[in-house]
Write a protein that holds these residues in place. Structure first.
Motif, PDB file in Angstrom:
ATOM      1  N   ARG A  65       0.831  -1.218   0.000  1.00 40.59           N
ATOM      2  CA  ARG A  65       0.000   0.000   0.000  1.00 40.59           C
ATOM      3  C   ARG A  65       0.862   1.263   0.000  1.00 40.59           C
ATOM      4  O   ARG A  65       0.677   2.167  -0.817  1.00 40.59           O
ATOM      5  CB  ARG A  65      -0.891  -0.028   1.245  1.00 40.59           C
ATOM      6  CG  ARG A  65      -1.782   1.182   1.448  1.00 40.59           C
ATOM      7  CD  ARG A  65      -2.249   1.231   2.895  1.00 40.59           C
ATOM      8  NE  ARG A  65      -1.131   1.462   3.812  1.00 40.59           N
ATOM      9  CZ  ARG A  65      -1.009   0.874   5.005  1.00 40.59           C
ATOM     10  NH1 ARG A  65      -1.899   0.009   5.431  1.00 40.59           N
ATOM     11  NH2 ARG A  65       0.035   1.163   5.756  1.00 40.59           N
ATOM     12  N   ASP A  66       1.820   1.336   0.918  1.00 38.94           N
ATOM     13  CA  ASP A  66       2.609   2.560   1.058  1.00 38.94           C
ATOM     14  C   ASP A  66       3.565   2.763  -0.105  1.00 38.94           C
ATOM     15  O   ASP A  66       3.860   3.906  -0.480  1.00 38.94           O
ATOM     16  CB  ASP A  66       3.364   2.541   2.381  1.00 38.94           C
ATOM     17  CG  ASP A  66       2.428   2.666   3.577  1.00 38.94           C
ATOM     18  OD1 ASP A  66       1.222   2.908   3.368  1.00 38.94           O
ATOM     19  OD2 ASP A  66       2.901   2.513   4.720  1.00 38.94           O
ATOM     20  N   LEU A  86      -3.840  -5.841  -0.499  1.00 36.12           N
ATOM     21  CA  LEU A  86      -3.091  -5.787  -1.747  1.00 36.12           C
ATOM     22  C   LEU A  86      -1.860  -6.687  -1.630  1.00 36.12           C
ATOM     23  O   LEU A  86      -1.118  -6.594  -0.645  1.00 36.12           O
ATOM     24  CB  LEU A  86      -2.659  -4.348  -2.043  1.00 36.12           C
ATOM     25  CG  LEU A  86      -3.797  -3.334  -2.225  1.00 36.12           C
ATOM     26  CD1 LEU A  86      -3.246  -1.918  -2.253  1.00 36.12           C
ATOM     27  CD2 LEU A  86      -4.571  -3.628  -3.504  1.00 36.12           C
ATOM     28  N   TYR A  87      -1.650  -7.530  -2.619  1.00 36.52           N
ATOM     29  CA  TYR A  87      -0.546  -8.476  -2.631  1.00 36.52           C
ATOM     30  C   TYR A  87       0.340  -8.170  -3.835  1.00 36.52           C
ATOM     31  O   TYR A  87      -0.144  -7.717  -4.875  1.00 36.52           O
ATOM     32  CB  TYR A  87      -1.053  -9.912  -2.752  1.00 36.52           C
ATOM     33  CG  TYR A  87      -1.983 -10.365  -1.652  1.00 36.52           C
ATOM     34  CD1 TYR A  87      -1.553 -11.267  -0.672  1.00 36.52           C
ATOM     35  CD2 TYR A  87      -3.304  -9.916  -1.596  1.00 36.52           C
ATOM     36  CE1 TYR A  87      -2.414 -11.709   0.332  1.00 36.52           C
ATOM     37  CE2 TYR A  87      -4.163 -10.347  -0.600  1.00 36.52           C
ATOM     38  CZ  TYR A  87      -3.714 -11.237   0.360  1.00 36.52           C
ATOM     39  OH  TYR A  87      -4.572 -11.658   1.355  1.00 36.52           O
ATOM     40  N   ALA A  88       1.635  -8.438  -3.703  1.00 35.19           N
ATOM     41  CA  ALA A  88       2.545  -8.212  -4.823  1.00 35.19           C
ATOM     42  C   ALA A  88       3.510  -9.382  -4.946  1.00 35.19           C
ATOM     43  O   ALA A  88       4.091  -9.833  -3.956  1.00 35.19           O
ATOM     44  CB  ALA A  88       3.324  -6.912  -4.630  1.00 35.19           C
ATOM     45  N   ASP A  89       3.666  -9.863  -6.184  1.00 35.04           N
ATOM     46  CA  ASP A  89       4.616 -10.931  -6.452  1.00 35.04           C
ATOM     47  C   ASP A  89       6.031 -10.411  -6.197  1.00 35.04           C
ATOM     48  O   ASP A  89       6.418  -9.374  -6.742  1.00 35.04           O
ATOM     49  CB  ASP A  89       4.476 -11.385  -7.909  1.00 35.04           C
ATOM     50  CG  ASP A  89       5.337 -12.597  -8.210  1.00 35.04           C
ATOM     51  OD1 ASP A  89       6.579 -12.429  -8.248  1.00 35.04           O
ATOM     52  OD2 ASP A  89       4.788 -13.690  -8.415  1.00 35.04           O
ATOM     53  N   PRO A  90       6.828 -11.092  -5.380  1.00 37.99           N
ATOM     54  CA  PRO A  90       8.152 -10.560  -5.035  1.00 37.99           C
ATOM     55  C   PRO A  90       9.144 -10.575  -6.187  1.00 37.99           C
ATOM     56  O   PRO A  90      10.152  -9.866  -6.142  1.00 37.99           O
ATOM     57  CB  PRO A  90       8.617 -11.481  -3.903  1.00 37.99           C
ATOM     58  CG  PRO A  90       7.863 -12.746  -4.099  1.00 37.99           C
ATOM     59  CD  PRO A  90       6.534 -12.348  -4.667  1.00 37.99           C
ATOM     60  N   ILE A 106       0.636  -7.024  -9.041  1.00 38.80           N
ATOM     61  CA  ILE A 106      -0.239  -6.795  -7.887  1.00 38.80           C
ATOM     62  C   ILE A 106      -1.533  -7.574  -8.040  1.00 38.80           C
ATOM     63  O   ILE A 106      -2.157  -7.585  -9.111  1.00 38.80           O
ATOM     64  CB  ILE A 106      -0.534  -5.290  -7.737  1.00 38.80           C
ATOM     65  CG1 ILE A 106       0.746  -4.549  -7.386  1.00 38.80           C
ATOM     66  CG2 ILE A 106      -1.605  -5.052  -6.671  1.00 38.80           C
ATOM     67  CD1 ILE A 106       0.601  -3.047  -7.368  1.00 38.80           C
ATOM     68  N   ASP A 107      -1.918  -8.218  -6.975  1.00 35.48           N
ATOM     69  CA  ASP A 107      -3.231  -8.864  -6.897  1.00 35.48           C
ATOM     70  C   ASP A 107      -4.114  -8.011  -6.003  1.00 35.48           C
ATOM     71  O   ASP A 107      -3.795  -7.763  -4.829  1.00 35.48           O
ATOM     72  CB  ASP A 107      -3.104 -10.274  -6.318  1.00 35.48           C
ATOM     73  CG  ASP A 107      -2.385 -11.211  -7.277  1.00 35.48           C
ATOM     74  OD1 ASP A 107      -2.920 -11.467  -8.361  1.00 35.48           O
ATOM     75  OD2 ASP A 107      -1.275 -11.674  -6.928  1.00 35.48           O
ATOM     76  N   ARG A 154      -6.726  -0.604  -4.958  1.00 35.44           N
ATOM     77  CA  ARG A 154      -5.968   0.434  -5.660  1.00 35.44           C
ATOM     78  C   ARG A 154      -6.862   1.622  -6.001  1.00 35.44           C
ATOM     79  O   ARG A 154      -6.453   2.784  -5.859  1.00 35.44           O
ATOM     80  CB  ARG A 154      -5.340  -0.141  -6.925  1.00 35.44           C
ATOM     81  CG  ARG A 154      -4.126  -1.024  -6.666  1.00 35.44           C
ATOM     82  CD  ARG A 154      -3.677  -1.721  -7.924  1.00 35.44           C
ATOM     83  NE  ARG A 154      -4.734  -2.602  -8.432  1.00 35.44           N
ATOM     84  CZ  ARG A 154      -4.744  -3.164  -9.640  1.00 35.44           C
ATOM     85  NH1 ARG A 154      -3.749  -2.933 -10.471  1.00 35.44           N
ATOM     86  NH2 ARG A 154      -5.724  -3.952 -10.004  1.00 35.44           N
ATOM     87  N   ALA A 155      -8.072   1.350  -6.435  1.00 33.14           N
ATOM     88  CA  ALA A 155      -8.999   2.446  -6.738  1.00 33.14           C
ATOM     89  C   ALA A 155      -9.337   3.224  -5.473  1.00 33.14           C
ATOM     90  O   ALA A 155      -9.437   4.464  -5.494  1.00 33.14           O
ATOM     91  CB  ALA A 155     -10.273   1.901  -7.378  1.00 33.14           C
TER      92      ALA A 155
END
Length: 392
Positions: free
Chosen positions: A39-40, A129-133, A138-139, A145-146
């Motif tokens: 998020r940040d 919010l998830y992110a593939d390393p 982003i999932d 995100r909106a």
């Protein structure tokens, strides 16, 4: 807002790359960054904590970290959390979960392999919010995100259901509103918080105090705190508080370029009665140092800034002055002097050792402070005058 996590300093850390390689050596998508770090980073903010979610069971996480010689702590093993101790900072790794039962304070969880199911048990869309390393993809299962772009703090799914899982989420809502939220606020969220606010009384005071202090630490918590008061939420956790004192204090801090201080802001909302403040601080399970500071601020009396700082210390003086809307400019780069007079100087002038010596010391010190800390020549004059009053 981007579908890929922007490059940031933390995403390039070698120790994090080693962590990912240990847990998911073949790139099967077994782990993702989640929550605040994602998020940040999307908002271009600095990162405090890094959390990882994984489909691996806790025992497997521990085994793979051990094989890679990465130190691990089973900090919340019953709920699936293992902490990896890395050179750049700890990372909490939590197995995907779903809630089985919850009483509004504690949840019984079962482990899962479903990313969306794990996301659905989180509090707000902007935290799911998830992110593939490896790729940064982003999932975003619930429009986080909106909501970030719109500065909209929104519960995932039914707001009342999320709150009933953990009533602390009411306070978390206002904390996130203070940091990320805009106007208008989410009407469903506010209605749910107002209706379910009595559930806050069942929480531990430590958890409540922790959330309040985090909320008050934000740049401007006044709008969120005032809204809590309007909705009847604040009265459930801090019935003695008057949130209307916050806007003026925040303005005074900004005017004098003083960093936000949550304890000062808490003090401003509490009664001007040290005994009452002490009881409130005890109820919130605050530390001894925190209780003393709040009690010191309670009387609201001010006066000369430097005299106040000499008596109360710089922090105590700044608390009172800013709460009163007065300037703290006189304290910048000022170091309180030490009162140089000792009782021996009074005895040497013919006053017998005893209570009178202490009385005269206090009298001379008060005069010295009142005159703005004059030099030793003036102290000698004050000493002579004080002694002369008591000599036969």
């Amino acid at each position: 807002m981007s579908d890929v996590l922007p490059a940031a300093g933390w995403t390039r850390r070698d120790d994090l790359a080693a962590l990912v390689a240990a847990l998911d050596p073949d790139g099967e998508g077994l782990c993702r960054w989640v929550g605040g770090a994602v998020r940040d980073t999307l908002l271009g903010l600095s990162i405090k904590d890094i959390d990882m979610a994984t489909t691996l069971l806790p025992d497997t996480v521990l085994a793979r970290l051990a094989a890679a010689q990465i130190r691990a702590l089973p900090t919340g093993i019953a709920h699936g959390t293992v902490t990896a101790v890395l050179p750049g900072g700890h990372v909490e790794i939590t197995t995907l979960r779903r809630d089985v039962t919850t009483d509004g304070r504690h949840a019984t969880v079962a482990f899962s392999a479903d990313w969306r199911e794990d996301a659905s048990r989180r509090d707000f869309t902007i935290n799911a919010l998830y992110a593939d390393p490896r790729t940064g993809a982003i999932d975003d299962y619930f429009g986080g995100r909106a909501d970030l772009a719109a500065r909209h703090v929104r519960f995932i799914g039914d707001a009342r259901a999320r709150i009933r899982e953990d009533y602390l989420r009411i306070l978390r809502y206002f904390r996130f509103q203070a940091r990320f939220g805009g106007t208008p606020a989410d009407t469903e969220a506010e209605a749910a918080c107002a209706d379910l606010a009595p559930g806050l009384k069942g929480l531990s005071r430590e958890r409540v105090a922790g959330e309040l202090i985090q909320l008050l630490a934000h740049a401007d918590p006044a709008p969120a705190m005032l809204r809590m008061a309007e909705l009847g939420v604040l009265a459930q956790v801090l019935p003695e508080a008057d949130a209307s004192a916050l806007p003026a204090l925040v303005a005074a801090e900004r005017r004098d370029s003083v960093p936000p201080d949550p304890l000062r802001r808490l003090a401003a909302m509490l009664p001007a009665d040290p005994a009452a403040v002490d009881a409130i601080a005890a109820r919130l399970r605050l530390s001894g140092a925190q209780r003393k500071r709040l009690m010191r601020a309670a009387p609201r009396k001010t006066g000369d800034a430097r005299a106040l700082a000499y008596r109360l210390g710089e922090t105590g003086a700044m608390d009172r002055l800013l709460m009163a809307g007065e300037s703290v400019a006189g304290l910048r780069d000022w170091v309180a002097p030490r009162f140089p007079l000792k009782g021996g100087a009074i005895v040497a002038r013919g006053i017998s050792m005893g209570p009178l010596v202490a009385q005269l010391l206090r009298q001379i010190e008060d005069q010295w402070v009142g005159e703005g800390f004059p030099d030793e020549k003036r102290i000698a004059q004050l000493l002579d005058a004080a002694v002369a009053q008591h000599k036969p």
